[in-house]
Design an enzyme around this catalytic site. Sequence first.
Site, PDB file in Angstrom:
ATOM      1  N   SER A  68      77.887  55.104  12.989  1.00 39.42           N
ATOM      2  CA  SER A  68      76.816  55.785  13.728  1.00 39.42           C
ATOM      3  C   SER A  68      75.793  56.391  12.791  1.00 39.42           C
ATOM      4  CB  SER A  68      77.412  56.896  14.591  1.00 39.42           C
ATOM      5  OG  SER A  68      78.262  56.346  15.548  1.00 39.42           O
ATOM      6  N   CYS A 125      71.143  53.462  22.249  1.00 35.60           N
ATOM      7  CA  CYS A 125      69.780  53.587  21.712  1.00 35.60           C
ATOM      8  C   CYS A 125      69.714  53.178  20.241  1.00 35.60           C
ATOM      9  CB  CYS A 125      69.243  54.991  21.922  1.00 35.60           C
ATOM     10  SG  CYS A 125      70.266  56.205  21.146  1.00 35.60           S
ATOM     11  N   ASN A 126      70.859  53.028  19.589  1.00 37.89           N
ATOM     12  CA  ASN A 126      70.845  52.659  18.174  1.00 37.89           C
ATOM     13  C   ASN A 126      71.305  51.234  17.899  1.00 37.89           C
ATOM     14  OD1 ASN A 126      69.958  55.112  17.240  1.00 37.89           O
ATOM     15  ND2 ASN A 126      71.999  55.978  17.226  1.00 37.89           N
ATOM     16  N   ARG A 127      71.741  50.526  18.930  1.00 36.60           N
ATOM     17  CA  ARG A 127      72.304  49.192  18.676  1.00 36.60           C
ATOM     18  C   ARG A 127      72.363  48.318  19.929  1.00 36.60           C
ATOM     19  NH1 ARG A 127      76.284  49.862  15.503  1.00 36.60           N
ATOM     20  NH2 ARG A 127      76.023  52.060  15.095  1.00 36.60           N
ATOM     21  N   GLY A 129      63.733  62.190  27.212  1.00 40.31           N
ATOM     22  CA  GLY A 129      64.715  61.114  27.045  1.00 40.31           C
ATOM     23  C   GLY A 129      65.948  61.594  26.303  1.00 40.31           C
ATOM     24  N   GLU A 130      66.654  60.613  25.735  1.00 42.49           N
ATOM     25  CA  GLU A 130      67.926  60.906  25.069  1.00 42.49           C
ATOM     26  C   GLU A 130      67.746  61.838  23.867  1.00 42.49           C
ATOM     27  OE1 GLU A 130      71.754  58.223  23.899  1.00 42.49           O
ATOM     28  OE2 GLU A 130      70.075  57.399  24.999  1.00 42.49           O
ATOM     29  N   GLY A 136      58.907  65.312  25.801  1.00 40.18           N
ATOM     30  CA  GLY A 136      59.865  64.208  25.935  1.00 40.18           C
ATOM     31  C   GLY A 136      61.061  64.648  26.768  1.00 40.18           C
ATOM     32  N   GLU A 144      79.825  60.992  15.474  1.00 40.46           N
ATOM     33  CA  GLU A 144      79.358  61.412  16.812  1.00 40.46           C
ATOM     34  C   GLU A 144      80.285  60.844  17.894  1.00 40.46           C
ATOM     35  OE1 GLU A 144      77.596  59.383  19.158  1.00 40.46           O
ATOM     36  OE2 GLU A 144      77.380  57.547  17.992  1.00 40.46           O
ATOM     37  N   GLU A 145      80.382  61.602  18.977  1.00 39.79           N
ATOM     38  CA  GLU A 145      81.376  61.304  20.021  1.00 39.79           C
ATOM     39  C   GLU A 145      80.939  60.181  20.959  1.00 39.79           C
ATOM     40  OE1 GLU A 145      84.284  62.775  20.536  1.00 39.79           O
ATOM     41  OE2 GLU A 145      84.206  64.875  19.924  1.00 39.79           O
TER      42      GLU A 145
HETATM   43  N1  LIG Z   1      67.997  58.483  21.276  1.00 38.27           N
HETATM   44  C1  LIG Z   1      68.309  58.844  20.062  1.00 38.27           C
HETATM   45  O1  LIG Z   1      69.474  59.140  19.714  1.00 38.27           O
HETATM   46  C2  LIG Z   1      67.223  58.923  19.026  1.00 38.27           C
HETATM   47  C3  LIG Z   1      67.569  59.294  17.726  1.00 38.27           C
HETATM   48  C4  LIG Z   1      66.561  59.391  16.783  1.00 38.27           C
HETATM   49  C5  LIG Z   1      65.248  59.118  17.122  1.00 38.27           C
HETATM   50  N2  LIG Z   1      64.929  58.720  18.381  1.00 38.27           N
HETATM   51  C6  LIG Z   1      63.524  58.464  18.678  1.00 38.27           C
HETATM   52  O2  LIG Z   1      63.120  59.383  19.680  1.00 38.27           O
HETATM   53  C7  LIG Z   1      62.127  58.768  20.499  1.00 38.27           C
HETATM   54  C8  LIG Z   1      62.579  58.861  21.941  1.00 38.27           C
HETATM   55  O3  LIG Z   1      63.763  58.105  22.055  1.00 38.27           O
HETATM   56  P1  LIG Z   1      64.718  58.286  23.298  1.00 38.27           P
HETATM   57  O4  LIG Z   1      65.964  57.563  22.972  1.00 38.27           O
HETATM   58  O5  LIG Z   1      64.767  59.701  23.704  1.00 38.27           O
HETATM   59  O6  LIG Z   1      63.892  57.427  24.370  1.00 38.27           O
HETATM   60  P2  LIG Z   1      64.039  57.459  25.947  1.00 38.27           P
HETATM   61  O7  LIG Z   1      65.345  58.028  26.329  1.00 38.27           O
HETATM   62  O8  LIG Z   1      63.644  56.111  26.412  1.00 38.27           O
HETATM   63  O9  LIG Z   1      62.896  58.478  26.399  1.00 38.27           O
HETATM   64  C9  LIG Z   1      61.556  58.175  26.165  1.00 38.27           C
HETATM   65  C10 LIG Z   1      60.694  59.408  26.378  1.00 38.27           C
HETATM   66  O10 LIG Z   1      59.356  59.089  26.000  1.00 38.27           O
HETATM   67  C11 LIG Z   1      58.473  59.415  27.069  1.00 38.27           C
HETATM   68  N3  LIG Z   1      57.374  58.463  27.018  1.00 38.27           N
HETATM   69  C12 LIG Z   1      57.458  57.110  27.039  1.00 38.27           C
HETATM   70  N4  LIG Z   1      56.233  56.576  26.947  1.00 38.27           N
HETATM   71  C13 LIG Z   1      55.347  57.614  26.872  1.00 38.27           C
HETATM   72  C14 LIG Z   1      53.926  57.704  26.766  1.00 38.27           C
HETATM   73  N5  LIG Z   1      53.176  56.604  26.716  1.00 38.27           N
HETATM   74  N6  LIG Z   1      53.368  58.920  26.708  1.00 38.27           N
HETATM   75  C15 LIG Z   1      54.139  60.031  26.769  1.00 38.27           C
HETATM   76  N7  LIG Z   1      55.479  60.016  26.860  1.00 38.27           N
HETATM   77  C16 LIG Z   1      56.063  58.814  26.921  1.00 38.27           C
HETATM   78  C17 LIG Z   1      59.341  59.324  28.310  1.00 38.27           C
HETATM   79  O11 LIG Z   1      58.907  60.172  29.334  1.00 38.27           O
HETATM   80  P3  LIG Z   1      58.094  59.671  30.639  1.00 38.27           P
HETATM   81  O12 LIG Z   1      58.735  58.396  31.051  1.00 38.27           O
HETATM   82  O13 LIG Z   1      58.172  60.760  31.621  1.00 38.27           O
HETATM   83  O14 LIG Z   1      56.743  59.484  30.085  1.00 38.27           O
HETATM   84  C18 LIG Z   1      60.663  59.892  27.804  1.00 38.27           C
HETATM   85  O15 LIG Z   1      60.623  61.269  27.832  1.00 38.27           O
HETATM   86  C19 LIG Z   1      61.998  57.334  20.031  1.00 38.27           C
HETATM   87  O16 LIG Z   1      60.836  57.227  19.242  1.00 38.27           O
HETATM   88  C20 LIG Z   1      63.244  57.100  19.224  1.00 38.27           C
HETATM   89  O17 LIG Z   1      62.976  56.173  18.201  1.00 38.27           O
HETATM   90  C21 LIG Z   1      65.900  58.627  19.336  1.00 38.27           C
END
Ligand SMILES: NC(=O)c1ccc[n+]([C@@H]2O[C@H](COP(=O)([O-])OP(=O)(O)OC[C@H]3O[C@@H](n4cnc5c(N)ncnc54)[C@H](OP(=O)(O)O)[C@@H]3O)[C@@H](O)[C@H]2O)c1
Length: 418
Positions: free
Chosen positions: A107, A50-52, A189-190, A187, A112-113
């Site tokens: 990272s 998700c970061n690269r 997701g990750e 949410g 992180e692991e």
């Molecule tokens: N992953 C990381 O390590 C990390 C670190 C820092 C920040 N972030 C930020 O956290 C956010 C989520 O990232 P992620 O990596 O968790 O993404 P992800 O794994 O792709 O999950 C995306 C989430 O957003 C929801 N979603 C997508 N479109 C939506 C919409 N139109 N309305 C409502 N919910 C919606 C999805 O649920 P449904 O499909 O059920 O709608 C899912 O729960 C991003 O903005 C990212 O920049 C992530």
Amino acid sequence: MTNDVINARVTFRKSPIHMLERFTFRDLDSAYQSFLKHSGLQECVILQTCNRVELFGCGNVSNTEKIKKTWASVSGLEENAFKENLEISQGTEAYEHLLKLTSGLDSMVVGEEQILGQVKESINTARQLQASGTSLNTLFDKAIRIGTRVRRTTGISKGSISIGSMAVKLAEENIDDLKSKRILLIGTGEAASLVAKSLKKREIEFLVTSRTFERSKAFAETVGGKPVKFEEAIADFRSIDVLFVATTAPYFLVTYDRVKEAMESGKNGMMIMDLSNPRTVDEKVSTIKKIKMMNLDQIAEMVDKNMRTRMGVVSSAEKIINEELPVVEAAMKRIEVEPIVNGVFKEIDQVRLKELRKALQMLGETDENKIRIIDQLTQAIVEDIMSTPMNNLRKASEQGDSEIVKTVTKLFDYKTKE
Ligand SMILES: NC(=O)c1ccc[n+]([C@@H]2O[C@H](COP(=O)([O-])OP(=O)(O)OC[C@H]3O[C@@H](n4cnc5c(N)ncnc54)[C@H](OP(=O)(O)O)[C@@H]3O)[C@@H](O)[C@H]2O)c1
């Protein structure tokens, strides 16, 4: 044949996380096929998290335009999309970058692991698809070993804090008795799972919601929380004390009006942590009385501070990488000369076998035992004569002495195979 290594990457360092999405390869198999066919690379490994989004390649790496062109066509991008986002490293710099990756030094949350597992998975996939060969397999095996050593000896992974657990920690610091509060996580997701894991670890109960109820249910079963319906959850925040939002929604899910409405119902206050980038909580919400709000930048800043307090650990990790880098360089240079060594031995062995057959014919020898002894004698002579110069050739190559490599290639009339 050449084993120059290149790394081309788009990461969180230069590009916001939502932008990375555009550079990802949706169909990995066909991305591998395209790079091997059109980019001039003989080997490649793709790493996507998700970061690269990163490509490691080996072969003719001088034509970076070809690599960009292939990447653009596979991801359906305009070539100028790479201008602001792409970073390229070659040779030793590319090796060093991979060592930093496996050690967790590159990272967002240092140490992180996850990244070590993701690198292992990438090279396994490349091996299965036969996209990687001797050079990248050697490089990745070494980088994984070094990353493991760094983590074991410096303890860099211990006490590292994820974005999710920092958000929970900040909520804990700002709110009395977090356990007794009503918490909603939007949410699944990750990023949301990092928050959920941290809440669960502290035995804090929470509600979780996602557009599809099935996804919330599955999330609750695997990571924790109580699933609630999305429309109901985001329509009414009156009963919520703490809100974590981590979605990729391209609009504000948490609006000014809804939060204002909830606060007007006589609530005592509310804490909102928006981990999303781009934001999914309207920034104006922070102007509402008794609302405490933090966004991803502020949470990441706290993670960064935490990292800096562990700076000693980081410099020990860097020291190990600096020690190991010349060992990796030597191993990669040795690979370059190995086809020459093998080719020379093969050609000499053909001469040996031809002369052996001639001699046995002249002797009219039929005794199996004697034939075996003569065969072993000729093999031993070849090995004794050749092993010292060939080992010296390997050493010269490790030390970057390309003149000796060229001379040997010329002397033995060895032709490099492209
Ligand atoms: N992953 C990381 O390590 C990390 C670190 C820092 C920040 N972030 C930020 O956290 C956010 C989520 O990232 P992620 O990596 O968790 O993404 P992800 O794994 O792709 O999950 C995306 C989430 O957003 C929801 N979603 C997508 N479109 C939506 C919409 N139109 N309305 C409502 N919910 C919606 C999805 O649920 P449904 O499909 O059920 O709608 C899912 O729960 C991003 O903005 C990212 O920049 C992530």
